[in-house]
Design a protein around this motif. Sequence first.
Motif, PDB file in Angstrom:
ATOM      1  N   LYS A  34       0.879  -1.231   0.154  1.00  0.00           N
ATOM      2  CA  LYS A  34      -0.241  -0.187   0.156  1.00  0.00           C
ATOM      3  C   LYS A  34       0.828   1.264  -0.106  1.00  0.00           C
ATOM      4  N   GLN A  35       2.051   1.090   0.715  1.00  0.00           N
ATOM      5  CA  GLN A  35       2.822   2.249   0.792  1.00  0.00           C
ATOM      6  C   GLN A  35       3.882   2.398  -0.515  1.00  0.00           C
ATOM      7  N   ARG A  36       3.808   1.359  -1.220  1.00  0.00           N
ATOM      8  CA  ARG A  36       4.815   1.374  -2.381  1.00  0.00           C
ATOM      9  C   ARG A  36       6.061   1.565  -2.027  1.00  0.00           C
ATOM     10  N   SER A  37       6.346   0.511  -0.923  1.00  0.00           N
ATOM     11  CA  SER A  37       7.802   0.907  -0.385  1.00  0.00           C
ATOM     12  C   SER A  37       9.002  -0.257  -0.490  1.00  0.00           C
ATOM     13  N   PRO A  38       9.737  -0.400  -1.484  1.00  0.00           N
ATOM     14  CA  PRO A  38      10.537  -1.268  -2.009  1.00  0.00           C
ATOM     15  C   PRO A  38      11.274  -1.779  -0.896  1.00  0.00           C
ATOM     16  N   ALA A  39      11.953  -0.985   0.114  1.00  0.00           N
ATOM     17  CA  ALA A  39      12.827  -1.592   1.282  1.00  0.00           C
ATOM     18  C   ALA A  39      11.871  -2.237   2.081  1.00  0.00           C
ATOM     19  N   GLN A  40      10.593  -1.856   2.278  1.00  0.00           N
ATOM     20  CA  GLN A  40       9.855  -2.631   3.051  1.00  0.00           C
ATOM     21  C   GLN A  40       9.019  -3.868   2.585  1.00  0.00           C
ATOM     22  N   ILE A  41       9.007  -4.114   1.070  1.00  0.00           N
ATOM     23  CA  ILE A  41       8.627  -5.328   0.576  1.00  0.00           C
ATOM     24  C   ILE A  41       9.654  -6.282   0.575  1.00  0.00           C
ATOM     25  N   ILE A  42      10.946  -5.618   0.415  1.00  0.00           N
ATOM     26  CA  ILE A  42      12.120  -6.498   0.456  1.00  0.00           C
ATOM     27  C   ILE A  42      12.278  -7.252   1.927  1.00  0.00           C
ATOM     28  N   ASP A  43      12.132  -6.314   3.211  1.00  0.00           N
ATOM     29  CA  ASP A  43      12.108  -6.834   4.377  1.00  0.00           C
ATOM     30  C   ASP A  43      11.016  -7.953   4.730  1.00  0.00           C
ATOM     31  N   SER A  44       9.937  -7.570   4.076  1.00  0.00           N
ATOM     32  CA  SER A  44       8.835  -8.580   4.474  1.00  0.00           C
ATOM     33  C   SER A  44       9.151 -10.070   3.872  1.00  0.00           C
ATOM     34  N   LEU A  45       9.549 -10.010   2.598  1.00  0.00           N
ATOM     35  CA  LEU A  45       9.848 -11.295   1.600  1.00  0.00           C
ATOM     36  C   LEU A  45      10.785 -12.047   2.418  1.00  0.00           C
ATOM     37  N   ARG A  46      12.039 -11.205   2.880  1.00  0.00           N
ATOM     38  CA  ARG A  46      13.080 -11.856   3.504  1.00  0.00           C
ATOM     39  C   ARG A  46      12.583 -12.652   4.712  1.00  0.00           C
ATOM     40  N   ALA A  47      11.879 -11.888   5.512  1.00  0.00           N
ATOM     41  CA  ALA A  47      11.204 -12.482   6.616  1.00  0.00           C
ATOM     42  C   ALA A  47      10.413 -13.827   6.775  1.00  0.00           C
ATOM     43  N   GLN A  82      22.199  -9.740  -4.143  1.00  0.00           N
ATOM     44  CA  GLN A  82      22.173  -8.870  -5.310  1.00  0.00           C
ATOM     45  C   GLN A  82      21.374  -7.851  -4.662  1.00  0.00           C
ATOM     46  N   GLY A  83      21.024  -7.851  -3.569  1.00  0.00           N
ATOM     47  CA  GLY A  83      19.945  -6.810  -2.958  1.00  0.00           C
ATOM     48  C   GLY A  83      18.572  -6.957  -3.000  1.00  0.00           C
ATOM     49  N   GLY A  84      18.346  -8.144  -3.713  1.00  0.00           N
ATOM     50  CA  GLY A  84      16.728  -8.440  -3.827  1.00  0.00           C
ATOM     51  C   GLY A  84      16.297  -9.071  -2.613  1.00  0.00           C
ATOM     52  N   ALA A  85      15.008  -9.888  -2.949  1.00  0.00           N
ATOM     53  CA  ALA A  85      14.457 -10.892  -1.868  1.00  0.00           C
ATOM     54  C   ALA A  85      13.659 -11.949  -2.770  1.00  0.00           C
ATOM     55  N   ALA A  86      13.528 -12.951  -2.204  1.00  0.00           N
ATOM     56  CA  ALA A  86      12.859 -14.279  -2.876  1.00  0.00           C
ATOM     57  C   ALA A  86      12.355 -15.288  -1.848  1.00  0.00           C
ATOM     58  N   LYS A  87      11.376 -16.011  -2.092  1.00  0.00           N
ATOM     59  CA  LYS A  87      10.846 -16.868  -1.354  1.00  0.00           C
ATOM     60  C   LYS A  87       9.993 -18.056  -1.911  1.00  0.00           C
ATOM     61  N   ILE A  88       9.795 -19.025  -1.360  1.00  0.00           N
ATOM     62  CA  ILE A  88       8.995 -20.122  -2.122  1.00  0.00           C
ATOM     63  C   ILE A  88       7.645 -19.529  -2.109  1.00  0.00           C
TER      64      ILE A  88
END
Length: 362
Positions: free
Chosen positions: A267-280, A305-311
């Motif tokens: 909702k906030q369109r925050s790439p940094a928060q998206i990455i933190d959430s996906l990594r968690a 590489q500075g991204g995030a990923a998850k199953i």
Amino acid sequence: MTASPHIVARAPAKTILSGEHAVVYGQPALALAIPRYARVSVFSFEPDSPLGLDRAHPVNGSHCELLLVDLNSRYSLDLSQLSDFSDRCQQRHQRFIDGELPIESVLVDEADLYRYALAILNQEYPMVVSALNGCRIELCSEITIGSGMGSSAATVSALLTAVAGLVDLTLPAERLIALTTRCEMLQHGRSSGLDPAVCARGGLLQFQQGRVAMLAATLDPHWYLVDTGRPSCSTGSCTSQVRQQFGDDDIWLEFGNVTEQLVEALKQRSPAQIIDSLRANHRLLDRIRVVPEPVRRFIDAVEQQGGAAKISGAGAVSGEAGGLVLVYYSGNPDLTFHSLLESSGYSWQPVEQDLYGAQLRD
């Protein structure tokens, strides 16, 4: 003699952004319908047509033909036996619930899921299934089985939509979801209803304990789907093992919190928060042991590489493949990132969205 399909329906695949496994324990999940489709065509024939089934069944009765195109398998279904078949399936499912049968023994062959779908549709709308007498149903799909994209839910949703369309009946979304969920219970052992909701409705939605809310947010163009291959274990066996080991664990509350964080980040369109959430989220999935080692190494490389990923999906409790992996990379997709994707050996594509869900097609 050839014939054109009388009815055609399709339903989309899905990817889970957050909340897989946890959604079965009452926690929220966030999922997206994607434009890969299961398609069902229903052909109707005149009684004397060489493509019909009347010659094969000259005695009184009601039959249709089921063709699973991708498996090159053909079945003749006795529609008069659907009720008895449904009862037997439900009895086997109860034995699974009681710990007496593995989930793979509930539905015996590859057509049983679709037989059962017709059986429970017949219980509520007998006139629909009676219209199938002498028809041929063809099922085909772009959705990789066992990849975490909701193949079974999409195919059942498309089947129910197509068969209802034979008598100009439109199933309300709630009924389509409920009927598809009943089928998913027999296919996977238990179902939260998430996959049926996404496949039936389309779009980006938040789901919790049967409640569906379309999310007022859009994905930016930095999302990718990576296919790490079909897991060696079924979704049902994977979820059953997770339940045995973590069913009473407090970890599900942590999953719920991470999903809520991702919703706010979108909702906030925050790439940094998206990455933190996906990594968690990835670390929680790793804790319940559904991330195979090769997939974990790939996710580690994405993070470096500075991204995030998850199953995205059930993952796997054995083997080297984990189905779909969802990747978020907010920088420009430079050569280094593309090289990482290419060198992984996995196929990948940008994430797109289906907005329509299950529907009849011209």
